[in-house]
Write an enzyme that holds these catalytic residues in place. Structure first.
Site, PDB file in Angstrom:
ATOM      1  N   HIS A  17      22.715  89.582  40.964  1.00  0.00           N
ATOM      2  CA  HIS A  17      22.801  90.519  39.825  1.00  0.00           C
ATOM      3  C   HIS A  17      21.444  90.612  39.113  1.00  0.00           C
ATOM      4  O   HIS A  17      20.999  91.703  38.737  1.00  0.00           O
ATOM      5  CB  HIS A  17      23.845  90.047  38.800  1.00  0.00           C
ATOM      6  CG  HIS A  17      25.263  90.054  39.287  1.00  0.00           C
ATOM      7  ND1 HIS A  17      26.071  88.940  39.238  1.00  0.00           N
ATOM      8  CD2 HIS A  17      26.023  91.039  39.822  1.00  0.00           C
ATOM      9  CE1 HIS A  17      27.288  89.239  39.706  1.00  0.00           C
ATOM     10  NE2 HIS A  17      27.274  90.509  40.078  1.00  0.00           N
ATOM     11  N   LYS A  41      43.259  90.374  35.731  1.00  0.00           N
ATOM     12  CA  LYS A  41      42.522  89.575  36.714  1.00  0.00           C
ATOM     13  C   LYS A  41      42.149  88.227  36.111  1.00  0.00           C
ATOM     14  O   LYS A  41      41.552  88.172  35.036  1.00  0.00           O
ATOM     15  CB  LYS A  41      41.249  90.348  37.117  1.00  0.00           C
ATOM     16  CG  LYS A  41      40.688  89.910  38.458  1.00  0.00           C
ATOM     17  CD  LYS A  41      39.616  90.899  38.913  1.00  0.00           C
ATOM     18  CE  LYS A  41      38.663  90.279  39.901  1.00  0.00           C
ATOM     19  NZ  LYS A  41      37.556  91.173  40.220  1.00  0.00           N
ATOM     20  N   SER A 128      29.855  86.414  43.352  1.00  0.00           N
ATOM     21  CA  SER A 128      30.399  85.495  42.350  1.00  0.00           C
ATOM     22  C   SER A 128      31.517  84.650  42.956  1.00  0.00           C
ATOM     23  O   SER A 128      31.611  83.439  42.699  1.00  0.00           O
ATOM     24  CB  SER A 128      30.941  86.278  41.149  1.00  0.00           C
ATOM     25  OG  SER A 128      29.917  87.018  40.549  1.00  0.00           O
TER      26      SER A 128
HETATM   27  O1  PNS Z   1      32.025  93.218  39.711  1.00  0.00           O
HETATM   28  P1  PNS Z   1      33.161  94.061  40.213  1.00  0.00           P
HETATM   29  O2  PNS Z   1      34.467  93.338  40.045  1.00  0.00           O
HETATM   30  O3  PNS Z   1      32.942  94.563  41.615  1.00  0.00           O
HETATM   31  O4  PNS Z   1      33.207  95.357  39.253  1.00  0.00           O
HETATM   32  C1  PNS Z   1      34.196  96.346  39.432  1.00  0.00           C
HETATM   33  C2  PNS Z   1      34.240  97.305  38.211  1.00  0.00           C
HETATM   34  C3  PNS Z   1      34.484  96.532  36.949  1.00  0.00           C
HETATM   35  C4  PNS Z   1      32.927  98.046  38.115  1.00  0.00           C
HETATM   36  C5  PNS Z   1      35.397  98.313  38.485  1.00  0.00           C
HETATM   37  O5  PNS Z   1      36.564  97.611  38.797  1.00  0.00           O
HETATM   38  C6  PNS Z   1      35.650  99.244  37.306  1.00  0.00           C
HETATM   39  O6  PNS Z   1      34.858 100.097  37.007  1.00  0.00           O
HETATM   40  N1  PNS Z   1      36.813  99.060  36.635  1.00  0.00           N
HETATM   41  C7  PNS Z   1      37.180  99.853  35.495  1.00  0.00           C
HETATM   42  C8  PNS Z   1      38.376 100.745  35.795  1.00  0.00           C
HETATM   43  C9  PNS Z   1      37.940 102.077  36.354  1.00  0.00           C
HETATM   44  O7  PNS Z   1      37.145 102.788  35.773  1.00  0.00           O
HETATM   45  N2  PNS Z   1      38.492 102.448  37.530  1.00  0.00           N
HETATM   46  C10 PNS Z   1      38.214 103.715  38.161  1.00  0.00           C
HETATM   47  C11 PNS Z   1      37.006 103.671  39.062  1.00  0.00           C
HETATM   48  S1  PNS Z   1      37.540 103.567  40.736  1.00  0.00           S
END
Ligand code: PNS
Length: 160
Positions: A17, A41, A128
């Site tokens: 990151h 989660k 992670s």
């Molecule tokens: O570090 P990660 O877990 O890969 O991040 C994933 C994240 C948080 C970027 C993604 O799950 C997200 O944007 N969640 C918010 C819900 C959302 O907007 N969903 C629609 C997009 S598909």
């Protein structure tokens, strides 16, 4: 002002990151690391702990700040008037998930594009979850995460 949002779980932040942030902070005027508050989660580190670990690991990057969000990422980036969403890409296996997410976000907030930054080859295998699993089983992860995260992992895992 070119503002980008770098969203994720960051449970915990890794050197992968940081590498993405070091690259993209040269391109944008300001970057907000947006840590998701996801009640469904189970995270190892609480939201506050994740934010603190990020803050301590990114102090050398003047134009990077940390915030939290819940709900739709598209809504969050719109409220911040961001021009881009940053995501890191490691391998081809990341691509399909990332492409779907980028397309969905583009549909929800057409004025914002997702920009993918390639991870340095040193960090291609770093996630992670892999870091947490290795640390949990007693592995040395000190080359994969910032020192403050090494300490945080030790504190979390010593009681288990
Ligand atoms: O570090 P990660 O877990 O890969 O991040 C994933 C994240 C948080 C970027 C993604 O799950 C997200 O944007 N969640 C918010 C819900 C959302 O907007 N969903 C629609 C997009 S598909």
């Amino acid at each position: 002002m070119r503002l980008a949002v770098y969203p994720g779980s960051f449970d915990p932040i890794t050197n992968g990151h940081i590498d993405i942030l070091e690259k993209t902070s040269k391109i944008f005027d300001r970057i907000i690391i947006a840590v998701i508050h996801n009640v469904t989660k189970q995270a190892l580190f609480s939201l506050d702990e994740r934010v603190e670990l990020i803050r301590e690991s990114t102090g050398h990057l003047d134009n990077v700040e940390v915030d939290c969000f819940s709900g739709l990422l598209a809504d969050y980036v719109r409220t911040k008037s961001a021009c881009a969403i940053i995501r890191g890409l490691r391998t081809v296996s990341d691509f399909e998930y990332e492409m779907h997410m980028a397309m969905m976000n583009k549909r929800l907030v057409p004025e914002v594009d997702t920009l993918f930054a390639m991870s340095d080859s040193n960090y291609i295998f770093v996630s992670s979850s892999a870091v947490k699993e290795a640390a949990l089983l007693g592995g040395d992860v000190s080359s994969l995460v910032p020192p403050v995260v090494v300490r945080g992992l030790k504190e979390k895992l010593c009681g288990r």
